[in-house]
Design a protein around this motif. Structure first.
Motif, mmCIF file in Angstrom:
data_model
loop_
_atom_site.group_PDB
_atom_site.id
_atom_site.type_symbol
_atom_site.label_atom_id
_atom_site.label_comp_id
_atom_site.label_asym_id
_atom_site.label_seq_id
_atom_site.Cartn_x
_atom_site.Cartn_y
_atom_site.Cartn_z
ATOM 1 N N VAL A 170 1.264 -0.882 0.256
ATOM 2 C CA VAL A 170 -0.160 0.297 0.233
ATOM 3 C C VAL A 170 0.965 1.475 -0.273
ATOM 4 O O VAL A 170 0.816 1.816 -1.377
ATOM 5 C CB VAL A 170 -0.641 -0.144 0.966
ATOM 6 N N SER A 171 1.702 1.098 1.059
ATOM 7 C CA SER A 171 2.595 2.288 1.436
ATOM 8 C C SER A 171 3.272 3.152 -0.460
ATOM 9 O O SER A 171 3.379 3.818 -0.657
ATOM 10 C CB SER A 171 3.708 1.888 2.248
ATOM 11 N N PHE A 172 4.120 1.624 -0.871
ATOM 12 C CA PHE A 172 4.676 2.065 -2.081
ATOM 13 C C PHE A 172 3.960 2.054 -3.356
ATOM 14 O O PHE A 172 4.606 3.215 -4.105
ATOM 15 C CB PHE A 172 5.225 0.396 -2.096
ATOM 16 N N THR A 173 3.211 1.193 -3.439
ATOM 17 C CA THR A 173 1.659 1.849 -4.666
ATOM 18 C C THR A 173 1.518 3.714 -4.671
ATOM 19 O O THR A 173 1.758 4.384 -5.491
ATOM 20 C CB THR A 173 1.145 0.858 -4.705
ATOM 21 N N LYS A 264 -7.537 -11.412 -7.053
ATOM 22 C CA LYS A 264 -8.944 -10.607 -6.842
ATOM 23 C C LYS A 264 -8.934 -8.821 -6.869
ATOM 24 O O LYS A 264 -7.366 -8.361 -6.561
ATOM 25 C CB LYS A 264 -9.154 -10.857 -5.240
ATOM 26 N N PRO A 265 -9.795 -8.527 -7.847
ATOM 27 C CA PRO A 265 -10.243 -6.890 -7.903
ATOM 28 C C PRO A 265 -9.589 -6.389 -6.050
ATOM 29 O O PRO A 265 -8.817 -5.567 -6.876
ATOM 30 C CB PRO A 265 -11.894 -6.796 -7.713
ATOM 31 N N GLU A 266 -9.816 -6.650 -5.336
ATOM 32 C CA GLU A 266 -9.534 -5.718 -4.216
ATOM 33 C C GLU A 266 -7.844 -5.760 -4.030
ATOM 34 O O GLU A 266 -7.355 -4.749 -3.404
ATOM 35 C CB GLU A 266 -9.531 -6.273 -2.704
ATOM 36 N N ARG A 267 -7.066 -6.376 -4.872
ATOM 37 C CA ARG A 267 -5.878 -7.449 -4.820
ATOM 38 C C ARG A 267 -4.916 -6.089 -5.809
ATOM 39 O O ARG A 267 -4.172 -5.702 -5.459
ATOM 40 C CB ARG A 267 -5.609 -7.736 -4.380
ATOM 41 N N ARG A 268 -5.029 -5.710 -6.920
ATOM 42 C CA ARG A 268 -5.115 -5.431 -8.655
ATOM 43 C C ARG A 268 -4.325 -4.066 -8.276
ATOM 44 O O ARG A 268 -3.293 -3.435 -8.180
ATOM 45 C CB ARG A 268 -6.137 -5.104 -8.694
ATOM 46 N N GLN A 269 -5.237 -2.721 -6.548
ATOM 47 C CA GLN A 269 -4.671 -1.848 -7.131
ATOM 48 C C GLN A 269 -3.360 -1.210 -6.180
ATOM 49 O O GLN A 269 -3.293 -0.351 -6.437
ATOM 50 C CB GLN A 269 -5.764 -0.548 -6.562
ATOM 51 N N VAL A 270 -2.953 -2.580 -5.705
ATOM 52 C CA VAL A 270 -2.127 -2.020 -4.306
ATOM 53 C C VAL A 270 -0.842 -3.042 -5.278
ATOM 54 O O VAL A 270 0.067 -3.152 -4.896
ATOM 55 C CB VAL A 270 -2.045 -2.305 -3.087
ATOM 56 N N PHE A 271 -1.243 -3.782 -6.673
ATOM 57 C CA PHE A 271 -0.271 -4.706 -6.534
ATOM 58 C C PHE A 271 0.958 -4.472 -7.046
ATOM 59 O O PHE A 271 1.943 -4.923 -7.129
ATOM 60 C CB PHE A 271 -0.737 -5.733 -7.567
ATOM 61 N N ILE A 272 1.188 -3.458 -7.438
ATOM 62 C CA ILE A 272 2.403 -3.210 -8.645
ATOM 63 C C ILE A 272 3.727 -2.605 -7.654
ATOM 64 O O ILE A 272 4.101 -2.874 -7.631
ATOM 65 C CB ILE A 272 1.628 -2.200 -9.576
ATOM 66 N N GLY A 273 2.800 -2.329 -6.141
ATOM 67 C CA GLY A 273 3.951 -2.132 -4.470
ATOM 68 C C GLY A 273 4.145 -2.682 -4.912
ATOM 69 O O GLY A 273 5.314 -3.014 -4.334
ATOM 70 N N GLY A 274 2.966 -4.133 -4.186
ATOM 71 C CA GLY A 274 4.086 -5.105 -3.968
ATOM 72 C C GLY A 274 4.554 -5.730 -4.821
ATOM 73 O O GLY A 274 6.488 -6.502 -4.304
ATOM 74 N N LEU A 275 4.731 -5.944 -5.969
ATOM 75 C CA LEU A 275 5.781 -6.070 -7.046
ATOM 76 C C LEU A 275 6.687 -5.695 -7.014
ATOM 77 O O LEU A 275 7.986 -6.354 -7.124
ATOM 78 C CB LEU A 275 5.000 -6.587 -8.375
ATOM 79 N N ALA A 276 7.005 -4.998 -6.649
ATOM 80 C CA ALA A 276 8.327 -3.667 -6.581
ATOM 81 C C ALA A 276 9.426 -4.234 -5.691
ATOM 82 O O ALA A 276 10.573 -4.823 -6.052
ATOM 83 C CB ALA A 276 7.802 -2.521 -6.769
ATOM 84 N N ILE A 277 8.815 -4.770 -5.009
ATOM 85 C CA ILE A 277 9.671 -4.736 -3.023
ATOM 86 C C ILE A 277 9.475 -6.049 -3.719
ATOM 87 O O ILE A 277 10.790 -6.439 -3.035
ATOM 88 C CB ILE A 277 8.501 -4.916 -2.014
ATOM 89 N N LEU A 278 8.759 -7.067 -3.944
ATOM 90 C CA LEU A 278 8.984 -8.956 -4.492
ATOM 91 C C LEU A 278 10.068 -8.470 -4.725
ATOM 92 O O LEU A 278 11.404 -9.805 -5.316
ATOM 93 C CB LEU A 278 8.547 -9.612 -4.750
ATOM 94 N N GLN A 279 10.120 -7.803 -6.211
ATOM 95 C CA GLN A 279 11.911 -7.798 -7.163
ATOM 96 C C GLN A 279 12.576 -7.651 -6.559
ATOM 97 O O GLN A 279 13.554 -8.049 -6.721
ATOM 98 C CB GLN A 279 11.738 -6.819 -8.082
ATOM 99 N N ALA A 280 12.736 -6.641 -5.989
ATOM 100 C CA ALA A 280 14.172 -6.601 -4.949
ATOM 101 C C ALA A 280 14.586 -7.065 -3.981
ATOM 102 O O ALA A 280 15.803 -7.624 -3.657
ATOM 103 C CB ALA A 280 13.942 -5.020 -4.232
ATOM 104 N N VAL A 281 13.671 -7.857 -3.835
ATOM 105 C CA VAL A 281 13.765 -8.756 -2.409
ATOM 106 C C VAL A 281 14.657 -9.909 -3.767
ATOM 107 O O VAL A 281 15.806 -10.630 -2.497
ATOM 108 C CB VAL A 281 12.358 -9.526 -2.071
ATOM 109 N N PHE A 282 14.465 -10.557 -4.680
ATOM 110 C CA PHE A 282 14.690 -11.283 -5.328
ATOM 111 C C PHE A 282 16.618 -11.155 -5.595
ATOM 112 O O PHE A 282 17.125 -11.575 -5.509
ATOM 113 C CB PHE A 282 14.065 -12.218 -6.397
ATOM 114 N N ASP A 283 16.354 -9.862 -5.712
ATOM 115 C CA ASP A 283 17.797 -9.269 -6.366
ATOM 116 C C ASP A 283 18.751 -9.155 -5.747
ATOM 117 O O ASP A 283 19.912 -9.926 -5.132
ATOM 118 C CB ASP A 283 17.113 -8.005 -7.416
ATOM 119 N N THR A 284 17.967 -8.823 -4.537
ATOM 120 C CA THR A 284 18.912 -7.818 -3.020
ATOM 121 C C THR A 284 19.814 -9.497 -1.833
ATOM 122 O O THR A 284 20.863 -9.667 -1.768
ATOM 123 C CB THR A 284 18.421 -7.706 -2.010
ATOM 124 N N LEU A 285 18.845 -10.286 -2.027
ATOM 125 C CA LEU A 285 19.103 -11.760 -1.002
ATOM 126 C C LEU A 285 19.060 -12.951 -2.089
ATOM 127 O O LEU A 285 19.645 -14.314 -1.748
ATOM 128 C CB LEU A 285 17.906 -11.673 -0.194
#
Length: 502
Positions: A170-173, A264-285
């Motif tokens: 939510v905060s990153f989106t 889910k529809p209620e997840r779609r509007q904040v998914f982009i922020g979460g995906l960016a964090i997930l990408q960073a987690v994969f790359d950094t760790l």
């Protein structure tokens, strides 16, 4: 008691007041496991209601209250000792959180406890660990929430490293996708910001190491479901999957256009922020693959409720560890503990202290009341309270730490009731009464074992306290008599009447 009544008495519930969604799970212990009876969840997006000054908007509060009003109908009549209501990052950050908590407790009928990031991580790991095979080898658990992301390295049911970083879907989106617009530049900026946060844990976590990686909660579940819906895999998330998801998401102009099967529809509007964090987690760790687990904070809270009545009670371990760490005189602590609990047994009914583990709270206060002595004798009760308030005490909520610190702060000298205003309204009077019992136990054990101390007869009636000693005992122990007379004055200033006889 009928079998049906016995089963009803075992029913327990956990409510997770997350930054993105509120969740309720109702379950019961069953043959060494937990059987889920009901699950409910609502998108509340509490974190979206935080302004630049950390104030939670009235609109966001109303969304939360409406959800809790519905949850309250299902929780009605349940034993408070078997209901855990936990709030996470949004309420940790909100400067006006107490305003919301007071209103929410009225709607829900149960106390709400704000937990620290590391305590959230511990409970997440507990929930995840109980969904996995009980095998050896360290695992990394990642949970991307609405306002924070938790990282845990653990083995079997024991967490070894716990961290919580201030980044969430939510905060990153909100921060990086201004006005909801999705661009490659905004996505890369969000990934870079997440990588910056991850620098705080990268070295330590890599040194610890792990054999496999497990993800929990909404963002990781949504990513896996989207991958499955696209036909790329039957389970798990890989680097290649993330690359494809990134491409799909960048194909949408705004977060309102996002329409991915599996999410889910209620997840779609904040998914982009979460995906960016997930990408960073994969790359950094340096992660290659993550597997999803259904266990999360609320499941961990349920296991924690069970563990509080067993050998798994983490709070007992933490109290013992604090006492050892700050070189508490355990012989004296045990004397005060024994006296305090003996006094409690005499007034449990009169003062309404039969339930909710009040004996445990009193015992913890007694065992830790001298931890401040490791710093200085002058005002050591104040130093002890500070240590308890500001340490990471796993198993304790923020309110729990406050209450414990108040017991230690008020065990001697002036008894300022106003300091207990920081304790939940539902439990304030109870902790004040526990503090009175702890004060009396400390006074009675001032000799530190130099002579035997009888447990006096204790009777109470609201604020009236009567202590009765064996005949002539007080005459034979003038220093204790002097201490009790001084304590009578301290208690009188706080509105209590102490009467001493014998």
């Amino acid at each position: 008691m009928s079998e049906q009544s016995a089963q009803h008495d075992q029913v327990m519930a956990a409510v997770d007041l997350g930054s993105n969604s509120f969740h309720l799970v109702i379950a019961q212990p069953f043959q060494g496991d937990i059987r889920t009876l009901e699950k409910r969840g609502q998108k509340v997006q509490l974190a979206a209601g935080l302004d630049a000054n950390g104030m939670l908007s009235e609109e966001a509060q109303q969304r939360g209250l409406l959800c809790l009003r519905e949850f309250a109908q299902r929780l009605q009549g349940m034993d408070p000792a078997r209901v855990s209501v936990l709030a996470t990052n949004a309420l940790r950050a909100a400067r006006n959180r107490q305003q919301f908590i007071d209103r929410a407790e009225q709607e829900l009928g149960y106390p709400i406890e704000v937990i620290s990031g590391r305590e959230e991580a511990r409970l997440i790991y507990l929930g995840v660990a109980h969904t996995l095979a009980d095998d050896r080898g360290q695992r990394l658990v990642v949970d991307i929430g609405g306002g924070s992301t938790e990282f845990i390295i653990g083995e079997r049911f024991e967490p070894l490293e716990l961290e919580s970083l201030h980044m969430g879907c939510v905060s990153f989106t909100q921060r990086y996708f201004v006005d909801g617009n999705i661009t490659e530049a905004s996505f890369d900026a969000a990934v870079a910001a997440a990588k910056q946060e991850l620098l705080n844990i990268e070295t330590n976590f890599k040194q610890r190491g792990w054999h496999n990686v497990v993800g929990s909660s909404g963002t990781i579940r949504a990513a896996e479901q989207a991958i499955i819906a696209q036909g790329w895999s039957s389970e798990g998330i890989s680097r290649a999957h993330l690359k494809k998801l990134r491409k799909l998401m960048l194909g949408f102009d705004t977060i309102h256009d996002v329409d991915l099967p599996g999410i889910k529809p209620e997840r779609r509007q904040v998914f982009i922020g979460g995906l960016a964090i997930l990408q960073a987690v994969f790359d950094t760790l340096g992660i290659e693959q993550i597997h999803y687990s259904d266990g999360a904070l609320r499941e961990g809270a349920l296991w924690d409720l069970i563990g509080r009545s067993s050998h798994e009670n983490v709070r007992e371990r933490v109290v013992s560890s604090m006492a050892e760490r700050f070189h508490v005189d355990m012989a004296q602590a045990q004397r005060v503990d024994a006296t305090a609990r003996a006094l409690l047994r005499q007034v449990q009914s009169s003062w309404g202290l039969q339930d909710h583990g009040w004996a445990a709270w009193l015992s913890w206060g007694a065992r830790l009341h001298e931890i401040g002595l490791s710093l200085t004798h002058s005002g050591f009760h104040k130093h002890g309270a500070y240590l308890l308030q500001h340490s990471d005490l796993l198993g304790f909520t923020r309110q729990g730490q406050t209450a414990l610190s108040m017991l230690v702060r008020s065990h001697r000298r002036k008894f300022r009731l106003a300091e207990f205003d920081a304790v939940s309204n539902q439990w304030r009077a109870h902790f004040i009464r526990l503090a009175v019992l702890l004060r009396l136990a400390v006074v009675l054990n001032h000799s530190r074992g130099a002579h035997e101390v009888p447990v006096p007869e204790l009777a109470v009636d609201d604020t009236r306290i009567e202590l009765s000693f064996p005949s002539a005992w007080l005459d034979d122990h003038p220093l204790t008599t002097q201490d009790l007379n001084m304590e009578r004055d301290y208690l009188a200033a706080a509105g209590f009447e102490l009467h001493i006889s014998g």
